[in-house]
Write a protein that holds these residues in place. Structure first.
Motif, PDB file in Angstrom:
ATOM      1  N   THR A   1       0.823  -1.207   0.000  1.00 51.40           N
ATOM      2  CA  THR A   1       0.000   0.000   0.000  1.00 51.40           C
ATOM      3  C   THR A   1       0.858   1.258   0.000  1.00 51.40           C
ATOM      4  O   THR A   1       0.621   2.193  -0.768  1.00 51.40           O
ATOM      5  CB  THR A   1      -0.909   0.016   1.245  1.00 51.40           C
ATOM      6  N   LEU A   2       1.874   1.255   0.883  1.00 51.81           N
ATOM      7  CA  LEU A   2       2.712   2.459   0.979  1.00 51.81           C
ATOM      8  C   LEU A   2       3.436   2.725  -0.326  1.00 51.81           C
ATOM      9  O   LEU A   2       3.518   3.876  -0.778  1.00 51.81           O
ATOM     10  CB  LEU A   2       3.726   2.304   2.122  1.00 51.81           C
TER      11      LEU A   2
ATOM     12  N   VAL B   1       2.512   1.820  -3.339  1.00 52.84           N
ATOM     13  CA  VAL B   1       1.532   2.314  -4.326  1.00 52.84           C
ATOM     14  C   VAL B   1       1.241   3.794  -4.093  1.00 52.84           C
ATOM     15  O   VAL B   1       1.325   4.616  -5.016  1.00 52.84           O
ATOM     16  CB  VAL B   1       0.222   1.485  -4.247  1.00 52.84           C
ATOM     17  N   ILE B   2       0.928   4.127  -2.834  1.00 52.29           N
ATOM     18  CA  ILE B   2       0.593   5.531  -2.547  1.00 52.29           C
ATOM     19  C   ILE B   2       1.787   6.431  -2.859  1.00 52.29           C
ATOM     20  O   ILE B   2       1.647   7.483  -3.486  1.00 52.29           O
ATOM     21  CB  ILE B   2       0.159   5.700  -1.074  1.00 52.29           C
ATOM     22  N   TYR B   3       2.998   5.976  -2.441  1.00 55.53           N
ATOM     23  CA  TYR B   3       4.184   6.810  -2.652  1.00 55.53           C
ATOM     24  C   TYR B   3       4.424   7.057  -4.132  1.00 55.53           C
ATOM     25  O   TYR B   3       4.665   8.192  -4.561  1.00 55.53           O
ATOM     26  CB  TYR B   3       5.418   6.145  -2.033  1.00 55.53           C
TER      27      TYR B   3
ATOM     28  N   VAL C   1       2.297   6.808  -6.655  1.00 60.83           N
ATOM     29  CA  VAL C   1       1.245   7.642  -7.258  1.00 60.83           C
ATOM     30  C   VAL C   1       1.428   9.109  -6.864  1.00 60.83           C
ATOM     31  O   VAL C   1       1.335  10.015  -7.698  1.00 60.83           O
ATOM     32  CB  VAL C   1      -0.150   7.135  -6.831  1.00 60.83           C
ATOM     33  N   LEU C   2       1.730   9.328  -5.569  1.00 57.64           N
ATOM     34  CA  LEU C   2       1.879  10.714  -5.110  1.00 57.64           C
ATOM     35  C   LEU C   2       3.093  11.374  -5.748  1.00 57.64           C
ATOM     36  O   LEU C   2       3.010  12.474  -6.290  1.00 57.64           O
ATOM     37  CB  LEU C   2       2.011  10.752  -3.589  1.00 57.64           C
TER      38      LEU C   2
ATOM     39  N   ILE D   1       2.651  11.359  -9.880  1.00 59.21           N
ATOM     40  CA  ILE D   1       1.519  12.017 -10.543  1.00 59.21           C
ATOM     41  C   ILE D   1       0.975  13.168  -9.701  1.00 59.21           C
ATOM     42  O   ILE D   1       1.021  14.332 -10.125  1.00 59.21           O
ATOM     43  CB  ILE D   1       0.379  10.991 -10.807  1.00 59.21           C
ATOM     44  N   ALA D   2       0.488  12.830  -8.505  1.00 59.73           N
ATOM     45  CA  ALA D   2      -0.353  13.803  -7.789  1.00 59.73           C
ATOM     46  C   ALA D   2       0.422  15.037  -7.343  1.00 59.73           C
ATOM     47  O   ALA D   2       0.018  16.162  -7.626  1.00 59.73           O
ATOM     48  CB  ALA D   2      -1.001  13.124  -6.594  1.00 59.73           C
TER      49      ALA D   2
ATOM     50  N   MET E   1      -6.242  12.741  -4.579  1.00 56.53           N
ATOM     51  CA  MET E   1      -5.058  13.465  -5.049  1.00 56.53           C
ATOM     52  C   MET E   1      -4.876  13.384  -6.564  1.00 56.53           C
ATOM     53  O   MET E   1      -4.234  14.246  -7.144  1.00 56.53           O
ATOM     54  CB  MET E   1      -3.801  12.917  -4.356  1.00 56.53           C
TER      55      MET E   1
ATOM     56  N   THR F   1       2.864  10.739   2.002  1.00 61.13           N
ATOM     57  CA  THR F   1       2.380   9.358   1.939  1.00 61.13           C
ATOM     58  C   THR F   1       1.944   8.883   3.317  1.00 61.13           C
ATOM     59  O   THR F   1       0.840   8.341   3.484  1.00 61.13           O
ATOM     60  CB  THR F   1       3.492   8.431   1.408  1.00 61.13           C
TER      61      THR F   1
END
Lengths: 179, 249
Positions: A38-39, A41-43, A45-46, A49-50, B52, B98
């Motif tokens: 999860t971390l 993936v979030i990292y 993506v952030l 992209i974001a 986001m 994150t």
């Protein structure tokens, strides 16, 4: 309280101690694995992209605001310049108007003066003429009176039976009219 | 959890059952088994991506509501990193972001009734805290070399006291990941367990109105706790990062 719930039993396939499921270390490997997934993936993506996108949007907005403020400043400057130019034009127009007014006034004054002078001359002429006429009339009137007096005297003398002497009568009339 | 209450003997409390890790399919939990942990972490990740990424697809100069929230979160954490950890810590911003977004969404998803709260597990928070701890230690040594140890050598204290202080500082340094992780999991777990206990009392008809009121009140507090604990975890991460980048007191 002694037994765990059926769900828990089914989950572990063995009897777990009642208490904190947090301390059931058999599930830790699973949790840590999925946490890392999860971390990551979030990292990804952030960071890919974001965050760059939001950062760019915020920067764009900042630039837009700055640009707008600069434009507004420009417009204000131009408005001030326009006002200055307007004031200058107004002052110039006022001065020009004053000049023209003075000129016109002077021209009219000159005309009026000339007219007055002409009128004065004419008046003087007419006065002289009139006086001459009056003098002529007065003279002719005196002559006529003398004539009438002479004639009247002759007629009176003739009527009284005397013989009129023209020279005497003329002298007597002249003497009377002097008086 | 549906298995609670009515076990024949009246009041039965299973406040901790909500934290049980269960496989989604089958019975056995291997390290790769999809479990309710997987489900709720996945949902948290989806929420983060929805906010986001999909919230900001417009890239509007005048933002939509969702984009405003995303920008607010961005500005909030960015400013925190910059103010607390220093300007050169900005390269850690995606990492801190994150952590914050994961914790805040896990906490709030955990507040949905019948849900599973991933951040109530020490396995999760200890990993999060250890990641921070390792990052801080490694970055500290790479950036400052041996000077990183000056963190433990308080030069402003009298010389005689310094060894004692060094030991205290060293202990407190290694206690950091423990307190960092237990603070988060403990707060979240305690609140959820208390709500369950109140819910257990609701089985008694006389007490149930009080119980419902208490649950409502607790829920309100839990909403606060959900955000505050995420905030605390994040700001402590920034404080520790500052130690790594600028050691010395």
């Amino acid at each position: 309280m002694a037994t765990t719930s059926p769900a828990a039993d089914a989950a572990h396939g063995a009897v777990t101690a009642p208490g904190m499921p947090q301390l059931d270390f058999t599930t830790w490997g699973n949790q840590i694995f999925w946490l890392m997934v999860t971390l990551v993936v979030i990292y990804v993506v952030l960071s890919r992209i974001a965050l760059p996108r939001i950062g760019a949007v915020l920067e764009d907005r900042q630039n837009t605001i700055l640009k707008d403020l600069n434009t507004a400043d420009d417009f204000k400057q131009r408005a001030l310049e326009a006002e200055k130019a307007y004031d200058a034009a107004l002052a110039a127009a006022r001065a020009e108007a004053g000049r023209i007014a003075a000129q016109t006034r002077a021209a009219i004054q000159a005309e009026v003066d000339a007219a007055i002078a002409r009128a004065d001359v004419e008046i003087a002429e007419r006065t002289a003429e009139g006086e001459a006429a009056i003098a002529a009339i007065r003279r002719s009137a005196t002559d006529s009176i003398a004539q009438v007096a002479t004639d009247t005297t002759e007629a009176l003398v003739a009527a009284l039976g005397g013989k009129a002497d023209a020279t005497e009568i003329a002298a007597a009339v002249a003497a009377q009219m002097k008086g | 959890m549906a298995t609670e209450a009515e076990s024949g003997t009246g009041l039965v409390f299973h406040p901790m059952d909500q934290f049980i890790v269960k496989p989604l399919f089958g019975d056995v939990i291997h390290w790769y088994t999809p479990t309710n942990v997987t489900l709720w972490m996945g949902l948290a990740a989806l929420c983060v991506i929805a906010l986001m990424v999909f919230g900001t697809t417009g890239r509007a100069t005048i933002p939509s509501r969702i984009q405003s929230v995303a920008e607010l979160a961005y500005g909030f954490i960015y400013k925190m990193v910059e103010d607390v950890a220093g300007k050169d810590a900005v390269k850690f911003f995606p990492y801190v972001m994150t952590l914050f977004l994961f914790i805040v969404f896990s906490n709030f998803l955990g507040l949905i009734p019948m849900s599973f709260t991933t951040t109530s597990h020490f396995a999760v928070t200890i990993v999060l805290a250890l990641l921070v701890f390792l990052t801080v230690t490694i970055v500290g040594f790479i950036k400052n070399g041996v000077h990183f140890l000056e963190l433990f050598w308080v030069t402003s204290a009298p010389l005689a006291l310094r060894p004692v202080l060094a030991i205290i500082e060293l202990v407190s340094y290694f206690v950091r990941p423990v307190s960092h992780s237990i603070r988060l999991a403990g707060n979240v777990m305690a609140g959820h367990a208390v709500i369950k206990v109140f819910a257990g009392f609701a089985a008694l008809a006389v007490v149930s109105p009080v119980s419902i009121l208490a649950i409502t009140a607790m829920y309100g507090i839990e909403v606060l706790v959900a955000f505050i604990q995420a905030y605390v975890f994040t700001i402590l991460t920034c404080v520790y990062l500052k130690d790594a980048l600028h050691p010395g007191h």
